[in-house]
Scaffold this active site. Structure first.
Site, PDB file in Angstrom:
ATOM      1  N   HIS A  17       0.841  -1.205   0.000  1.00  0.00           N
ATOM      2  CA  HIS A  17       0.000   0.000   0.000  1.00  0.00           C
ATOM      3  C   HIS A  17       0.871   1.248   0.000  1.00  0.00           C
ATOM      4  O   HIS A  17       0.620   2.204  -0.741  1.00  0.00           O
ATOM      5  CB  HIS A  17      -0.886   0.053   1.252  1.00  0.00           C
ATOM      6  CG  HIS A  17      -1.942  -0.984   1.332  1.00  0.00           C
ATOM      7  ND1 HIS A  17      -2.095  -1.771   2.456  1.00  0.00           N
ATOM      8  CD2 HIS A  17      -2.908  -1.367   0.471  1.00  0.00           C
ATOM      9  CE1 HIS A  17      -3.121  -2.584   2.274  1.00  0.00           C
ATOM     10  NE2 HIS A  17      -3.626  -2.377   1.072  1.00  0.00           N
ATOM     11  N   LYS A  41     -18.251  -5.513   8.687  1.00  0.00           N
ATOM     12  CA  LYS A  41     -17.011  -6.242   8.911  1.00  0.00           C
ATOM     13  C   LYS A  41     -16.319  -5.702  10.154  1.00  0.00           C
ATOM     14  O   LYS A  41     -16.219  -4.498  10.337  1.00  0.00           O
ATOM     15  CB  LYS A  41     -16.066  -6.021   7.726  1.00  0.00           C
ATOM     16  CG  LYS A  41     -15.986  -7.134   6.748  1.00  0.00           C
ATOM     17  CD  LYS A  41     -14.975  -6.759   5.700  1.00  0.00           C
ATOM     18  CE  LYS A  41     -14.288  -7.959   5.136  1.00  0.00           C
ATOM     19  NZ  LYS A  41     -13.377  -7.611   4.067  1.00  0.00           N
ATOM     20  N   SER A 127      -3.334  -7.342   3.097  1.00  0.00           N
ATOM     21  CA  SER A 127      -3.540  -7.195   4.543  1.00  0.00           C
ATOM     22  C   SER A 127      -4.003  -8.512   5.156  1.00  0.00           C
ATOM     23  O   SER A 127      -3.587  -8.882   6.258  1.00  0.00           O
ATOM     24  CB  SER A 127      -4.570  -6.102   4.830  1.00  0.00           C
ATOM     25  OG  SER A 127      -4.091  -4.857   4.399  1.00  0.00           O
TER      26      SER A 127
END
Length: 159
Positions: A17, A41, A127
């Protein structure tokens, strides 16, 4: 002023990222990192923790703004007069999905999407993989910046 946004959940932000944000920060005057809020989530890190980590990891760039958002990314862009979305592409499978999103976003608002090929060093990185490897005690020190590694180790030791 040239402005762009790098959107994502960043739970947590990885070196992949950061590679994309860093490269975008050299192309645009201001780069917004938009941290997506997905209420359905539960992330490992809260939105506030993610923002703080991203701010710490991008402070050296000098032109990065980090904010949370929910809803349509094109609305975020319209509200901030951002004409471009920057996305990293790891593989052809990313392109298939991201192209559809880019076409939809452009059709909805005229916002353009700029694709940056991921550095091959990070082509496998996500991730989710970082969290899984770290959960099982694997070494992820080469995959995330030091502040994230520290926070990840602390969080996993508590949980």
């Amino acid at each position: 002023m040239r402005r762009a946004v790098c959107p994502g959940s960043f739970d947590p932000i990885t070196n992949g990222h950061l590679d994309i944000v860093s490269r975008a920060s050299k192309l645009y005057d201001v780069v917004h990192v938009a941290v997506m809020i997905n209420k359905s989530k539960r992330g490992l890190f809260t939105i506030e923790e993610r923002i703080a980590l991203i701010e710490e990891c991008t402070a050296e760039y000098g032109n990065v703004v980090v904010e949370a958002f929910h809803g349509l990314l094109v609305d975020y862009c319209k509200e901030r007069d951002i004409p471009a979305i920057v996305k990293g592409l790891r593989a052809v499978s990313d392109f298939d999905y991201e192209l559809q999103m880019a076409q939809m976003n452009n059709g909805l608002s005229g916002v353009e999407t700029m694709f940056i090929p991921t550095n091959p060093v990070y082509s496998f990185l996500s991730s989710s993989l970082v969290k899984e490897v770290a959960t099982w005690g694997g070494d992820v020190s080469h995959l995330v910046p030091e502040p994230v590694l520290r926070s990840l180790v602390e969080r996993l030791a508590r949980d």
